[in-house]
Design an enzyme around this catalytic site. Sequence first.
Site, PDB file in Angstrom:
ATOM      1  N   ASP A   1       1.201  -1.611  -0.520  1.00 15.58           N
ATOM      2  CA  ASP A   1      -0.108   0.020   0.024  1.00 15.58           C
ATOM      3  C   ASP A   1       0.973   1.350  -0.003  1.00 15.58           C
ATOM      4  O   ASP A   1       2.176   1.078  -0.070  1.00 15.58           O
ATOM      5  CB  ASP A   1      -0.405  -0.325   1.598  1.00 15.58           C
ATOM      6  CG  ASP A   1      -2.021   0.882   0.759  1.00 15.58           C
ATOM      7  OD1 ASP A   1      -2.289   1.353   0.220  1.00 15.58           O
ATOM      8  OD2 ASP A   1      -2.300   1.634   1.887  1.00 15.58           O
TER       9      ASP A   1
ATOM     10  N   GLU B   1       2.663   4.737  -4.339  1.00 13.26           N
ATOM     11  CA  GLU B   1       2.608   5.760  -5.395  1.00 13.26           C
ATOM     12  C   GLU B   1       3.757   6.810  -5.302  1.00 13.26           C
ATOM     13  O   GLU B   1       3.413   7.874  -6.233  1.00 13.26           O
ATOM     14  CB  GLU B   1       1.741   7.324  -4.889  1.00 13.26           C
ATOM     15  CG  GLU B   1       0.010   6.047  -5.451  1.00 13.26           C
ATOM     16  CD  GLU B   1      -0.503   5.349  -3.864  1.00 13.26           C
ATOM     17  OE1 GLU B   1       0.273   5.579  -3.149  1.00 13.26           O
ATOM     18  OE2 GLU B   1      -0.881   3.811  -3.639  1.00 13.26           O
TER      19      GLU B   1
ATOM     20  N   ASP C   1      -9.210   3.873  -1.898  1.00 10.00           N
ATOM     21  CA  ASP C   1     -10.333   3.934  -1.545  1.00 10.00           C
ATOM     22  C   ASP C   1     -10.977   4.265  -1.893  1.00 10.00           C
ATOM     23  O   ASP C   1     -11.906   5.564  -2.297  1.00 10.00           O
ATOM     24  CB  ASP C   1      -9.884   4.928  -0.261  1.00 10.00           C
ATOM     25  CG  ASP C   1      -8.332   4.271   0.169  1.00 10.00           C
ATOM     26  OD1 ASP C   1      -8.026   3.389   0.483  1.00 10.00           O
ATOM     27  OD2 ASP C   1      -7.166   5.228   0.759  1.00 10.00           O
TER      28      ASP C   1
HETATM   29  C1  GLC Z   1      -4.597   3.765   2.641  1.00 10.94           C
HETATM   30  C2  GLC Z   1      -5.172   1.985   1.954  1.00 10.94           C
HETATM   31  C3  GLC Z   1      -6.737   1.113   2.921  1.00 10.94           C
HETATM   32  C4  GLC Z   1      -5.946   1.609   4.499  1.00 10.94           C
HETATM   33  C5  GLC Z   1      -5.296   1.811   5.178  1.00 10.94           C
HETATM   34  C6  GLC Z   1      -4.772   2.031   5.927  1.00 10.94           C
HETATM   35  O1  GLC Z   1      -5.928   4.322   2.504  1.00 10.94           O
HETATM   36  O2  GLC Z   1      -5.706   2.395   0.381  1.00 10.94           O
HETATM   37  O3  GLC Z   1      -7.087   0.357   2.146  1.00 10.94           O
HETATM   38  O4  GLC Z   1      -6.909   0.364   4.709  1.00 10.94           O
HETATM   39  O5  GLC Z   1      -4.752   2.875   4.126  1.00 10.94           O
HETATM   40  O6  GLC Z   1      -3.697   0.787   5.971  1.00 10.94           O
END
Ligand code: GLC
Length: 814
Positions: A405, A408, A481
Amino acid sequence: MLLITFILPLMNNVNAQRSSNKSLGNLVTHEFMDNTLMLKTDYGKASVTVYDEGIIRVRIVKDDFIEKFSYAVEVKPLNAKVTFTEETKKLILQTSLIRLEINRNPVRFVFYSPDGVLLNEDDPSFGTSWIGTEVTTYKTLHKGERFLGLGEKTGNLDRRGSAYCNWNTDNPRYGPADDPLYVTIPFYIGVLNDQVYGIFFDNTHRSQFNFGASNDRFSSFGADDGEMDYYFIHDTNMSGIIGKYTWLTGRMSMPPLWSLGFQQCRWGYFPDTEVLNIARNFREKKIPLDVLYLDIHYMDAYKIFTWHPARFSNPAKMINDLKLMGIHTTVIIDPGIKVEQGYEAYEDGVKRDVFAKFPDGKLYSAQVWPGWCYFPDFTKPTVRQWWGNKFDGLVKSGVEGFWNDMNEIASWGGGFTPDLVDFNWEGEHATYRQAKNVYGMLMAKSTFEGTKKLMNNRRPLILTRAGYAGLQRYTALWTGDNQSTEEHMMLGTRIVNSLGLSGVSFAGVDVGGFGQDATPSLFARWISIGTFTPFFRSHSSYNTRQAEPWTFGEEVESICRDYISFRYKMLPYIYSAFHQSVVDGMPVSRSLAIDHTFDDKVYLSIYQQQYMFGPAFMVAPVESTKALTKVYLPAGNWYDLHNGKYYKGTNEIIAESVLNQLPVYVKAGSIIPLQKGAQYSSEIPGDTLFLHVFAGKEASSFDYYEDDGITYDYLKNIFYTRRITYDPVMKEITIEPVTGSFTSKFKVIEVLLHGFANEKFKFNGLDIQTQKTEVDLLNALPETDPLSIEPFHQKLPVLKFSINNDKGKMLVKW
Ligand code: GLC
């Protein structure tokens, strides 16, 4: 005199700052050698290489070519057959699939089919042009021309009239029309003159695509800097274009079978007792489940590669307890490493020089969940190895899935990593301007390669949020998200279909929606759509209501159980569809535009979300608020999955879409291998493979595929595949001999014949009796149905035969 010398430098200065458009000039010299045509013009140079009969690469630079590698393309040109002709006004390259005419004055590229149908042409004035370092190729926009693909983008299936930017961005709470999002796939498919072409622009800088937005003259693609470097692809149909694009940028490997089951996530389940409770609830309520996710709270102060000492005091035990229930554990992994003395990953990283730096050598830091962090430079080979080895502890604890995650790179302050930050770029050095769009993919690559090695021949599940063209080689992708709204649910299906057109098969959305509270009906409908989505995971944010199926009341719980159970019955079918992606890049979720490219109806806003899930099921996503909806049935004939009703294709119908009834249709002539339901993918689903055959006018074939589902042994020929064909004219169903050395888990095949008249059947030349069996295919009906539609219990003729290790050909005739 004095006055003149004073003015001239001033004028030069003004000119230097004024930006003007400069295009590739007239041809000066050219040379054709080894399938490459080198062109020198009076402003700029071009090189044109035939990669394959249907793929031509065009590179254009202002000054000189530099040796260049690509993170997306790992293949070399094949030795395609090309003829090269010189005429007074143009040069011509022709293969069996493309005729490229290059006008000499000025140098402009015009692509035709081999028999002379125009596919794509440079704008005669602008062709490829520069404004400062920005390079753009302009293509004449034609009446009726359509544009599809470009990966993870909001908007319509046909992108005409829209423009898009590629600049991987964490846009929390993104709206249903926002751009850019997290991923860059600079590949689109054009439809013109009853032909299909593809253009892949391999440039990692910020890029712009304009498909006739705010202008009616051209479509264009360009980047802030770097080369014009694009691959022009032509084939006879859209699946051929996708096949060629995925030959260029690579295809996925077989995912673990368990990653095709249902996956439950939330930000965040903790402590360990809570995680085990969730798992037990699934089992007690008989809702199938294969994967549980741990979000950032599993870590100690959000430090990657650590466990929170109190919340997860014995992770290996918890993971093993889950495993005993048939559940696999996936953990979130962010790239930011907390700057903290005594933290192993930080200290080791500094010692081994793994972090991205400013050009003066100082380490670049930004704030993410743990506070100030450094970021591994994944463009450096030794860093990729370093990162991969760091998963040792997690793998030893039993973790099998790795959710990449924030790559980017996301950071507090809007993710404005300064452009000047330096990246190693395989030793050639590049700024963040060039590296940003590949950072996420290279993180996923490092994670994939590292964990694959550590897991001793077992397949890891890698999931990523950010990526670049080619990401499918390493990872699955989810669309970040989203929000718990009907609009996002519908948008999600379009994005997943668009990703499928762009090489990424293993994709999905946060089912139920990440932000905001899902309503019970939205959640139920989203689960039913998710059932027919390649990557099937429910996820929600910490500040929303709980979102497990049972928290929405009995009706929703029951709908979720029925649909998720059907997902498990479909596993043999889904796994085979994934195998096709591995072989030829064909996506699992297929926009109707793939097979019905020239049918205008599939592009209408009411129908554009519809898609095939594998070769047989046509899904018509619909908002949960609607009990009736319009559905377009394209060419072919169709059976309603819920009641067996037969429809003629090229037909708009009004369909029931009450909450427990997602409109799904089976294509006539389809062959669908199903199994008995299971609570998890490795649970033995009985000994019978059910082959559902739906009578139709067209012949069809299905490549059934099976392997152990967990290791890479399939690469050593240890798989089981056989082609199954249906021929309504010869009145035959053939099960071809097995290839591969794996033994199927099924010992019996039952052929269930939908829509067949009462016939006498022969099996391998001998008469065989059919039994009549009650079949409730979806088994998702209808105690909870407010409109109380009659359940679908059809009496079908069923043929049953034992295949116990019989690997030879089998023939059913009537
Ligand atoms: C980001 C991710 C989401 C995750 C959050 C906390 O927003 O896109 O899926 O739950 O971070 O880690």
